[in-house]
Design a protein around this motif. Structure first.
Motif, PDB file in Angstrom:
ATOM      1  N   ASP A   1       0.826  -1.213   0.000  1.00  0.00           N
ATOM      2  CA  ASP A   1       0.000   0.000   0.000  1.00  0.00           C
ATOM      3  C   ASP A   1       0.859   1.261   0.000  1.00  0.00           C
TER       4      ASP A   1
ATOM      5  N   THR B   1      -1.870  12.437  -7.391  1.00  0.00           N
ATOM      6  CA  THR B   1      -2.012  11.235  -6.574  1.00  0.00           C
ATOM      7  C   THR B   1      -1.812  10.000  -7.454  1.00  0.00           C
ATOM      8  N   VAL B   2      -1.038   9.036  -6.944  1.00  0.00           N
ATOM      9  CA  VAL B   2      -0.738   7.809  -7.677  1.00  0.00           C
ATOM     10  C   VAL B   2      -1.124   6.603  -6.823  1.00  0.00           C
ATOM     11  N   HIS B   3      -1.781   5.635  -7.445  1.00  0.00           N
ATOM     12  CA  HIS B   3      -2.050   4.370  -6.769  1.00  0.00           C
ATOM     13  C   HIS B   3      -1.657   3.226  -7.694  1.00  0.00           C
ATOM     14  N   ILE B   4      -1.007   2.202  -7.110  1.00  0.00           N
ATOM     15  CA  ILE B   4      -0.458   1.075  -7.872  1.00  0.00           C
ATOM     16  C   ILE B   4      -1.048  -0.221  -7.336  1.00  0.00           C
TER      17      ILE B   4
ATOM     18  N   GLY C   1       3.496   1.709  -1.757  1.00  0.00           N
ATOM     19  CA  GLY C   1       3.970   1.990  -3.109  1.00  0.00           C
ATOM     20  C   GLY C   1       5.263   1.301  -3.483  1.00  0.00           C
TER      21      GLY C   1
ATOM     22  N   ASN D   1      10.487   3.335  -3.831  1.00  0.00           N
ATOM     23  CA  ASN D   1       9.064   3.627  -3.682  1.00  0.00           C
ATOM     24  C   ASN D   1       8.576   4.337  -4.951  1.00  0.00           C
TER      25      ASN D   1
ATOM     26  N   TYR E   1      -7.713   2.725  -8.021  1.00  0.00           N
ATOM     27  CA  TYR E   1      -7.477   4.137  -7.700  1.00  0.00           C
ATOM     28  C   TYR E   1      -8.717   4.750  -7.046  1.00  0.00           C
TER      29      TYR E   1
ATOM     30  N   GLU F   1       4.649  10.578  -7.788  1.00  0.00           N
ATOM     31  CA  GLU F   1       3.883  11.689  -7.200  1.00  0.00           C
ATOM     32  C   GLU F   1       4.744  12.942  -7.105  1.00  0.00           C
TER      33      GLU F   1
ATOM     34  N   LYS G   1       5.589   4.805  -6.136  1.00  0.00           N
ATOM     35  CA  LYS G   1       4.460   5.710  -5.917  1.00  0.00           C
ATOM     36  C   LYS G   1       4.943   7.112  -5.542  1.00  0.00           C
ATOM     37  N   LYS G   2       5.859   7.190  -4.565  1.00  0.00           N
ATOM     38  CA  LYS G   2       6.356   8.499  -4.121  1.00  0.00           C
ATOM     39  C   LYS G   2       7.169   9.185  -5.212  1.00  0.00           C
TER      40      LYS G   2
END
Length: 297
Positions: free
Chosen positions: A69, A98-101, A71, A86, A292, A92, A88-89
């Motif tokens: 969760d 905002t990013v979700h994987i 990332g 990471n 997402y 972003e 996701k970070k």
């Protein structure tokens, strides 16, 4: 209508497209998978510029590997540089969005629950059959990852304990499309690379006994695996994905094997409800967006 820029990370290509919050793909393209993380992030930023007129509100990503969760993408894949940092970070920070994987098999399952063959169902297992077997578990409408991010990794199940390590023990080894080729190659004493799954099915239709037997064993072992999943998790529905799922006789053959198993096992009280996945090539793009939306709702 809110639009999300969705990416499907693959070892050969990165697929991407603009998907709205109703799950409709407005546009899609693909490019060769970059060689470095920096090049991948540049590709993402370039697509944001290209689709700036679409009012992109966030980025959804489908990726190989075990995705936390936070990332971080654990494990191994054909895109080695995504494992460790990471992601996701990183994305972003570079995009300001905002990013979700989510894992690719999980995305495929989410697409089916959202807009596909499992719409309206809360408890679903998805079995994706290819060179190996992967999959996903849907519990209460969301992905069940498990304590070690291995929820739905059905391919590791041991279906035949004889001669462990022989390469024909696990669900992946005995019930993947690769297993059909392996059986035929061994029986005919030929190189496995010299024959395809499609050729084996064609030869079986023409009466080749070795090919017919390999296909019979494939369906039998696949049905045993599905039977096990049913009694371990007890889903409302088990969906079959992967290239083999397009075969017209798939569900019929599996139901035949499952009925045989039920007759043989005195304690068996139900036959799994099975169907094929609705989405194919676009499943990961759509499922990533649903993930997402679940994370941002």
């Amino acid at each position: 209508m809110t639009n999300i820029l969705s990416f499907d990370f693959g070892g050969t290509h990165i697929k991407y497209g603009v998907v709205d919050t109703d799950g409709k793909i407005r546009t899609k393209e693909k490019k060769r998978t970059p060689k470095t993380l920096e090049s991948l992030i540049l590709l993402i930023k370039n697509q944001l510029k290209q689709y700036s007129h679409e009012g992109i509100k966030g980025i959804a990503i489908s990726s190989p590997g075990s995705v936390s969760d936070e990332g971080i993408i654990y494990g191994f894949s054909a895109i080695p540089y995504i494992h460790g940092p990471n992601i996701k970070k990183h994305i972003e920070a570079e995009t300001g969005l905002t990013v979700h994987i989510e894992n690719d098999a999980n995305c495929a399952a989410l697409a089916e629950v959202w807009k596909g063959a499992a719409t309206g169902k809360e408890e679903v297992a998805v079995v994706v059959i290819g060179t190996g077997i992967g999959g996903a578990l849907i519990k209460n409408g969301v992905i069940h990852k498990g304590d070690h991010l291995h929820g739905g990794e059905f391919g590791y199940m041991i279906l035949d304990s004889n001669n462990l390590g022989s390469g024909m023990n696990t669900f992946s080894e005995t019930a993947s499309t690769f297993s059909i080729r392996k059986r035929v190659a061994q029986q005919k004493q030929i190189d496995i690379s010299s024959i395809t799954g499609e050729q084996i099915f064609l030869k079986a239709e023409q009466g080749d006994e070795v090919c017919k037997q390999a296909i019979s064993e494939f369906f039998h072992m696949l049905a045993i695996g599905l039977y096990n999943i049913q009694y371990i998790y007890d889903p409302e529905l088990i969906l079959i994905g992967g290239g083999i799922s397009t075969r017209e006789d798939l569900i019929q053959q599996l139901n035949k094997e499952l009925e045989w198993i039920e007759r043989k096992i005195d304690a068996a009280t139900l036959i799994p409800e099975i169907d094929r996945c609705y989405f194919n090539a676009d499943a990961n793009l759509i499922g990533a967006v649903y993930h997402y939306l679940q994370k941002t709702s």
